[in-house]
Design a protein around this motif. Structure first.
Motif, mmCIF file in Angstrom:
data_model
loop_
_atom_site.group_PDB
_atom_site.id
_atom_site.type_symbol
_atom_site.label_atom_id
_atom_site.label_comp_id
_atom_site.label_asym_id
_atom_site.label_seq_id
_atom_site.Cartn_x
_atom_site.Cartn_y
_atom_site.Cartn_z
ATOM 1 N N PRO A 1 -9.501 10.896 12.584
ATOM 2 C CA PRO A 1 -9.079 10.295 11.313
ATOM 3 C C PRO A 1 -9.250 8.779 11.304
ATOM 4 O O PRO A 1 -8.968 8.095 12.301
ATOM 5 N N ARG A 2 -9.708 8.251 10.203
ATOM 6 C CA ARG A 2 -9.758 6.811 9.962
ATOM 7 C C ARG A 2 -8.448 6.360 9.323
ATOM 8 O O ARG A 2 -7.695 7.183 8.790
ATOM 9 N N PRO A 3 -8.173 5.065 9.351
ATOM 10 C CA PRO A 3 -7.003 4.579 8.589
ATOM 11 C C PRO A 3 -7.134 4.959 7.121
ATOM 12 O O PRO A 3 -8.231 4.951 6.556
ATOM 13 N N LEU A 4 -6.025 5.281 6.500
ATOM 14 C CA LEU A 4 -6.054 5.650 5.087
ATOM 15 C C LEU A 4 -6.461 4.451 4.235
ATOM 16 O O LEU A 4 -6.136 3.303 4.562
ATOM 17 N N PRO A 5 -7.176 4.696 3.137
ATOM 18 C CA PRO A 5 -7.549 3.585 2.254
ATOM 19 C C PRO A 5 -6.308 2.889 1.704
ATOM 20 O O PRO A 5 -5.263 3.514 1.507
ATOM 21 N N SER A 6 -6.438 1.608 1.440
ATOM 22 C CA SER A 6 -5.343 0.876 0.820
ATOM 23 C C SER A 6 -5.217 1.302 -0.633
ATOM 24 O O SER A 6 -6.211 1.496 -1.329
ATOM 25 N N ALA A 7 -3.980 1.493 -1.083
ATOM 26 C CA ALA A 7 -3.749 1.909 -2.466
ATOM 27 C C ALA A 7 -2.477 1.271 -2.983
ATOM 28 O O ALA A 7 -1.442 1.308 -2.314
ATOM 29 N N GLY A 8 -2.552 0.682 -4.157
ATOM 30 C CA GLY A 8 -1.369 0.152 -4.804
ATOM 31 C C GLY A 8 -0.555 1.266 -5.418
ATOM 32 O O GLY A 8 -1.070 2.348 -5.719
ATOM 33 N N SER A 9 0.722 0.998 -5.611
ATOM 34 C CA SER A 9 1.602 2.057 -6.113
ATOM 35 C C SER A 9 1.175 2.553 -7.484
ATOM 36 O O SER A 9 1.393 3.722 -7.822
ATOM 37 N N ASP A 10 0.530 1.709 -8.289
ATOM 38 C CA ASP A 10 0.135 2.101 -9.639
ATOM 39 C C ASP A 10 -1.313 2.568 -9.706
ATOM 40 O O ASP A 10 -1.796 2.918 -10.786
ATOM 41 N N ASP A 11 -2.004 2.606 -8.578
ATOM 42 C CA ASP A 11 -3.383 3.100 -8.578
ATOM 43 C C ASP A 11 -3.403 4.600 -8.860
ATOM 44 O O ASP A 11 -2.486 5.337 -8.489
ATOM 45 N N VAL A 12 -4.472 5.075 -9.492
ATOM 46 C CA VAL A 12 -4.603 6.492 -9.807
ATOM 47 C C VAL A 12 -4.753 7.287 -8.513
ATOM 48 O O VAL A 12 -5.644 7.009 -7.703
ATOM 49 N N ALA A 13 -3.900 8.274 -8.318
ATOM 50 C CA ALA A 13 -3.974 9.145 -7.146
ATOM 51 C C ALA A 13 -4.772 10.395 -7.448
ATOM 52 O O ALA A 13 -5.558 10.864 -6.628
ATOM 53 N N SER B 1 0.835 -1.193 0.000
ATOM 54 C CA SER B 1 0.000 0.000 0.000
ATOM 55 C C SER B 1 0.876 1.251 0.000
ATOM 56 O O SER B 1 1.830 1.363 0.755
ATOM 57 N N LEU B 2 0.548 2.163 -0.901
ATOM 58 C CA LEU B 2 1.300 3.412 -1.035
ATOM 59 C C LEU B 2 0.285 4.504 -1.302
ATOM 60 O O LEU B 2 -0.383 4.489 -2.332
ATOM 61 N N HIS B 3 0.130 5.434 -0.377
ATOM 62 C CA HIS B 3 -0.955 6.414 -0.470
ATOM 63 C C HIS B 3 -0.406 7.800 -0.169
ATOM 64 O O HIS B 3 0.227 8.028 0.871
ATOM 65 N N ILE B 4 -0.655 8.762 -1.075
ATOM 66 C CA ILE B 4 -0.089 10.100 -0.875
ATOM 67 C C ILE B 4 -0.774 10.861 0.256
ATOM 68 O O ILE B 4 -0.268 11.892 0.704
ATOM 69 N N GLY B 5 -1.912 10.354 0.742
ATOM 70 C CA GLY B 5 -2.509 10.938 1.933
ATOM 71 C C GLY B 5 -1.640 10.756 3.166
ATOM 72 O O GLY B 5 -1.828 11.442 4.181
ATOM 73 N N SER B 6 -0.668 9.845 3.073
ATOM 74 C CA SER B 6 0.220 9.591 4.219
ATOM 75 C C SER B 6 1.179 10.752 4.469
ATOM 76 O O SER B 6 1.768 10.827 5.550
ATOM 77 N N PHE B 7 1.351 11.658 3.506
ATOM 78 C CA PHE B 7 2.220 12.816 3.745
ATOM 79 C C PHE B 7 1.717 13.589 4.959
ATOM 80 O O PHE B 7 2.462 13.871 5.906
ATOM 81 N N VAL B 8 0.439 13.958 4.926
ATOM 82 C CA VAL B 8 -0.155 14.711 6.036
ATOM 83 C C VAL B 8 -0.304 13.826 7.255
ATOM 84 O O VAL B 8 0.011 14.246 8.387
ATOM 85 N N ARG B 9 -0.764 12.586 7.078
ATOM 86 C CA ARG B 9 -1.012 11.706 8.228
ATOM 87 C C ARG B 9 0.263 11.458 9.022
ATOM 88 O O ARG B 9 0.253 11.480 10.270
#
Length: 498
Positions: free
Chosen positions: A139-151, A2-10
């Motif tokens: 805050p809830r846990p961030l959604p799971s996201a694959g590295s190639d998923d559309v951000a 899982s790779l999610h750009i929302g993790s920058f702020v979190r």
């Protein structure tokens, strides 16, 4: 993974919750509050029926609401689609129709325009009438996201004049943010960034907004560029990094510095969007004592391809610098053969920042992204040290004030004016804008069309920055041997008449 750009702020909301994330005027919002406001926004989006993978369009200037909506969409598992509010109503309507977002956020005037043009305005929310970003939530846990998923999807007009949405993945933005934060700028949480660029533009979005949040630094938000205000904020807020297009540096160069100002915090600048004139580059650095890194990029590369390093590398004025880590470049001729160093050809790019493709445009995607390479349509060469020089454009795009403008968009509007037989829009060199738009017009026999009539029609149907600065009337447009309009000759005419 899982790779999610929302993790920058979190991440920073957990590790340094009281550190400032955003500044507007003299007020600041820390990472904890931003994360909680985004969580509150995500809850409201879910109440509207926004689900994972839905598109959330944000047509707002740089403001706190933009940031909270963007982060809230990410936390809800949706795909933010930021759009420049300076686009004309017809352009916005075309993008909305292409994107088909689940919900659109805009201020009152644009929201009203969209409701009228779309017929069904149930998914258009006037952010002024319905405050959507003030409530906090756990805050809830961030959604799971694959590295190639559309951000996210960033829109720009295609060479055909039709909307073109570039799909950028979480991995694209992660890589680009770290390249700017660490490789180029060496950011720390103490850095403070400022730009006059819209955050809907890939330069403002990724190079400043995403990179600074990635590093846990802070961003000062301004709706539009004003040279006097920018210098005032650098002084009062101790800004360390400024990013802008060449027009902004041209304007700042001519802005007097008040004697009481202390600009010693200012340590770096980044220029992009179009080539920075060498004269402006040198004079700016001499006046302010701050180095400018000029680079090369595009939305399809999310955007960074090369950059002139600010420390530990030779300075080469006029160059777009060397590739970032992981980027590969090729310079090829029209047959796809690699050109030797110093020889010009089309710039091809490969690397971790290359976009997934164009939203719902498989043919254009296949044409632009081939065998692992992005075909840029730009002409350049590499010197003996691997520095890139961008010298021309294979495409006919005009770059004025940092905005990409396609001639056909202007020509389609002009052709609809009664009495106009032919028109060709080109860019001619301009010290302030980089290029200014000149429309060459041929009238129908016996017709009379005042210049003001054409400019008014363009102003009614196009964004202000797409309106020609000048109209020139000809008896006939120059053509090449195949009967096509000779735009190179028109550009020569433009230079000769300056």
């Amino acid at each position: 993974m899982s790779l999610h750009i929302g993790s920058f702020v979190r991440h920073h909301a957990i590790s340094t919750p009281d550190a400032p994330a955003l500044r507007v005027g003299e007020e600041a919002m820390n990472y904890r509050t931003l994360d909680r406001r985004a969580a509150g926004c995500a809850a409201r989006l879910r109440d509207l029926g926004v689900a994972a993978g839905d598109r959330v369009m944000i047509i707002l200037p740089n403001c706190v609401e933009w940031v909270v909506l963007y982060q809230g969409a990410l936390q809800a598992g949706a795909i933010p689609v930021p759009i420049n509010p300076l686009l004309a109503a017809a352009e916005l309507a075309a993008i909305v129709a292409d994107c088909q977002p689940r919900v659109v956020f805009a201020r009152a005037a644009i929201a009203a325009q969209l409701r009228q043009s779309l017929g069904d305005g149930s998914a258009v929310i006037d952010i002024d009438a319905q405050p959507f970003t003030a409530n906090e939530a756990d805050p809830r846990p961030l959604p799971s996201a694959g590295s190639d998923d559309v951000a996210l999807i960033l829109y720009s007009s295609g060479s055909t004049g039709l909307p073109k949405g570039v799909e950028l993945s979480h991995a694209n933005i992660f890589w680009n943010a770290q390249a700017f934060a660490f490789d180029l700028l060496r950011l720390t949480p103490q850095d403070r960034g400022l730009t006059g660029l819209p955050l809907s533009h890939v330069f403002g979005h990724t190079c400043l907004y995403s990179a600074f949040l990635f590093a846990g630094a802070s961003i000062t938000l301004v709706e539009r560029f004003d040279a006097t205000a920018v210098l005032g904020m650098i002084h009062s807020q101790k800004i360390t990094v400024f990013m802008g297009v060449p027009t902004m540096y041209w304007t700042l160069l001519r802005e007097p510095i008040p004697e009481s100002y202390d600009l010693s915090s200012w340590r770096a600048c980044v220029a992009g969007g179009q080539a920075l004139p060498e004269d402006v580059h040198r004079k700016f650095e001499a006046k302010f004592g701050v180095q400018i890194s000029e680079g090369y990029g595009m939305s399809e590369a999310s955007p960074s391809v090369t950059g002139c390093r600010l420390w530990g590398a030779p300075r080469k004025y006029g160059s777009a610098g060397q590739p970032y880590l992981g980027v590969q470049l090729r310079i090829v001729d029209d047959e796809g053969r690699d050109m030797p160093r110093g020889e010009r050809g089309e710039i091809l790019v490969a690397g971790p920042g290359i976009a997934r493709g164009y939203f719902r445009q498989p043919e254009l995607t296949a044409q632009t992204f081939r065998n692992g390479w992005l075909y840029s349509g730009d002409i350049g060469y590499l010197d003996e040290d691997g520095y890139l020089y961008v010298v021309d454009r294979k495409k006919e795009m005009i770059i004025s004030g940092g905005y990409n403008i396609y001639p056909r968009e202007i020509e389609e509007v002009a052709h609809a004016v009664e009495g106009i037989y032919e028109v060709a829009a080109i860019g001619v060199p301009d010290d302030r804008l980089g290029e200014r738009i000149v429309a060459y017009v041929v009238l129908e026999a016996g017709a009379s069309v005042p210049e003001e009539t054409l400019l008014q029609r363009c102003g009614d149907q196009l964004a202000r920055y797409k309106v020609p600065r000048e109209v020139r009337f000809l008896d006939a447009l120059p053509r090449n041997a195949t009967g096509k309009i000779d735009r190179r000759r028109l550009r020569d005419l433009g230079r000769e008449s300056q």
